[in-house]
Design an enzyme around this catalytic site. Structure first.
Site, mmCIF file in Angstrom:
data_model
loop_
_atom_site.group_PDB
_atom_site.id
_atom_site.type_symbol
_atom_site.label_atom_id
_atom_site.label_comp_id
_atom_site.label_asym_id
_atom_site.label_seq_id
_atom_site.Cartn_x
_atom_site.Cartn_y
_atom_site.Cartn_z
ATOM 1 N N HIS A 147 0.827 -1.206 0.000
ATOM 2 C CA HIS A 147 0.000 0.000 0.000
ATOM 3 C C HIS A 147 0.861 1.255 0.000
ATOM 4 C CE1 HIS A 147 -4.208 -1.462 0.565
ATOM 5 N NE2 HIS A 147 -3.547 -2.571 0.826
ATOM 6 N N VAL A 185 1.212 3.675 -3.903
ATOM 7 C CA VAL A 185 0.628 5.022 -3.809
ATOM 8 C C VAL A 185 1.756 6.018 -3.574
ATOM 9 C CG1 VAL A 185 -1.060 6.469 -2.646
ATOM 10 C CG2 VAL A 185 -1.458 4.004 -2.817
ATOM 11 N N GLY A 220 4.674 5.937 -4.545
ATOM 12 C CA GLY A 220 5.977 5.307 -4.422
ATOM 13 C C GLY A 220 6.308 4.899 -2.994
ATOM 14 N N SER A 280 4.729 7.380 3.044
ATOM 15 C CA SER A 280 3.594 8.301 3.178
ATOM 16 C C SER A 280 2.326 7.617 3.689
ATOM 17 C CB SER A 280 3.308 9.005 1.848
ATOM 18 O OG SER A 280 3.055 8.069 0.816
ATOM 19 N N HIS A 307 0.079 -13.618 -1.145
ATOM 20 C CA HIS A 307 -1.160 -14.090 -0.531
ATOM 21 C C HIS A 307 -1.016 -15.493 0.053
ATOM 22 C CE1 HIS A 307 -3.964 -11.143 -2.921
ATOM 23 N NE2 HIS A 307 -3.223 -10.546 -1.997
ATOM 24 N N THR A 308 0.178 -16.051 -0.002
ATOM 25 C CA THR A 308 0.403 -17.341 0.634
ATOM 26 C C THR A 308 0.400 -17.224 2.150
ATOM 27 O OG1 THR A 308 1.791 -19.325 0.625
ATOM 28 C CG2 THR A 308 2.939 -17.209 0.678
ATOM 29 N N SER A 312 -2.444 -23.278 4.923
ATOM 30 C CA SER A 312 -1.039 -22.866 5.071
ATOM 31 C C SER A 312 -0.940 -21.344 5.154
ATOM 32 C CB SER A 312 -0.225 -23.381 3.882
ATOM 33 O OG SER A 312 1.120 -22.996 3.981
ATOM 34 N N ASP A 317 5.122 -20.352 1.147
ATOM 35 C CA ASP A 317 5.431 -21.514 0.327
ATOM 36 C C ASP A 317 4.708 -21.422 -1.014
ATOM 37 O OD1 ASP A 317 2.748 -22.154 0.924
ATOM 38 O OD2 ASP A 317 3.339 -23.359 2.658
#
Length: 337
Positions: free
Chosen positions: A74, A78, A80, A84, A200-201, A257, A262
């Site tokens: 995030h 936004v 860079g 911020s 998202h693992t 998991s 992984d």
């Protein structure tokens, strides 16, 4: 040690396209002013101190590792990677106030906690922007992922606008065309997209972030997304059934998991068990689909860990502020007008 050397070589030879720079910032992808070991002389124990504090943070609450990794995304997407995301405002809303992330984004206090430790050791030396990327890297490492070298030398930005966060972040229901567009305008490739999606693992997501699209197909009548595995959907629907507080109920993004970095994320996506539309969308492009399939079948994490290190470096170079621009703040959550 061999893996570490391979990763360093990867980072050194990585080719990036040139784009026009934002005033006061390095060109996206260029990483001008950044270096591995930037604080070796001015704050030699900086990375060690971040890791020490991250060990304590994750030991106290294992969900904060994924939260701090998300915070990096995030921040970087936004304006860079400039810290911020941490800024507050007395008169208007900033990045951290943008919906829907304002209700679920976490890790602000933990960044301040790490910052305080570094201020004790090296006052006004290490930027909040660098702390965020080091903490995210260590969040990956502390969930059995790789600990790769990260470039540092960023300075902190002084502007934080809610509308930037609304416009620059890909929503969880983005399709593959939109995802590739969001990444390409930040000078990131399709490979960066599919590799970084593997974050998202680890972690969990609120039902409100995916239920309408994946479980009800925006119909409100219980018609699930036809691309969602039929055997997986009933369990999700039970967790997120109407009447429950969807802003509080959390579901594992990588079922079975959620606390281990992984390849099971790719196995789930390939089996139509991606939690978000944006996960499932990786199968709608021949290049990202091929990568998902290869990682789903891989017997070793070595290739993925190398790719992940390189992609994180690429993301960490986005529109950075270096040199005499920006500032080094004592408190990351400072107020700005």
């Amino acid at each position: 040690m061999a893996l570490y050397v391979i990763i360093v070589r990867l980072l050194v030879v990585a080719a990036v396209a040139s784009v026009l720079p934002v005033p006061g910032r390095a060109a996206a992808g260029a990483g001008a002013g950044l270096a591995i070991g930037f604080y070796n002389e001015t704050c030699p124990r900086a990375e060690e101190l971040v890791l020490e504090e991250m060990r304590d943070i994750v030991h106290e609450d294992k969900t904060l590792g994924p939260a701090l990794l998300r915070l990096l995304f995030h921040d970087c997407f936004v304006r860079g990677c400039d810290g911020s995301i941490m800024l507050k405002s007395k008169s208007k809303k900033g990045e951290r106030d943008a919906m829907p992330m304002s209700a679920s984004l976490r890790g602000f206090d933990e960044v301040e906690r790490i910052k305080a430790k570094l201020e004790d050791a090296c006052p006004l030396t290490v930027s909040c922007a660098d702390i965020i990327i080091m903490a995210a890297r260590d969040a990956v490492y502390l969930t059995n992922g790789p600990r790769f070298p990260v470039e540092t030398g960023r300075r902190d930005g002084k502007v934080s606008l809610c509308e930037d966060a609304v416009n620059d972040l890909a929503p969880p229901n983005a399709n593959i065309v939109d995802l590739k567009t969001y990444f390409s305008v930040k000078n990131l490739s399709w490979k960066d997209l599919v590799v970084l999606s593997g974050s998202h693992t680890i972690g969990r997501a609120q039902c409100v972030a995916f239920a309408a699209d994946r479980l009800y197909n925006n119909s409100g009548k219980g018609v699930q997304d036809p691309t969602l595995d039929k055997a997986y959907a009933p369990g999700l629907r039970e967790l997120c059934e109407p009447g429950k507080k969807k802003d509080e109920t959390k579901v594992e993004m990588d079922p079975g998991s959620p606390d281990g970095f992984d390849l099971s994320y790719y196995k789930n996506v390939y089996g139509n068990r991606g939690l978000f539309v944006s996960d499932q969308a990786l199968l709608d492009d021949k290049w990202t689909q091929h990568y998902v399939a290869r990682m789903a079948a891989a017997e070793s994490t070595e290739e993925y860990f190398q790719d992940y290190a390189a992609a994180m470096i690429n993301m960490g170079r986005m529109e950075v502020i270096t040199g005499d621009n920006g500032e080094i703040r004592k408190f990351c959550s400072a107020y700005v007008d």
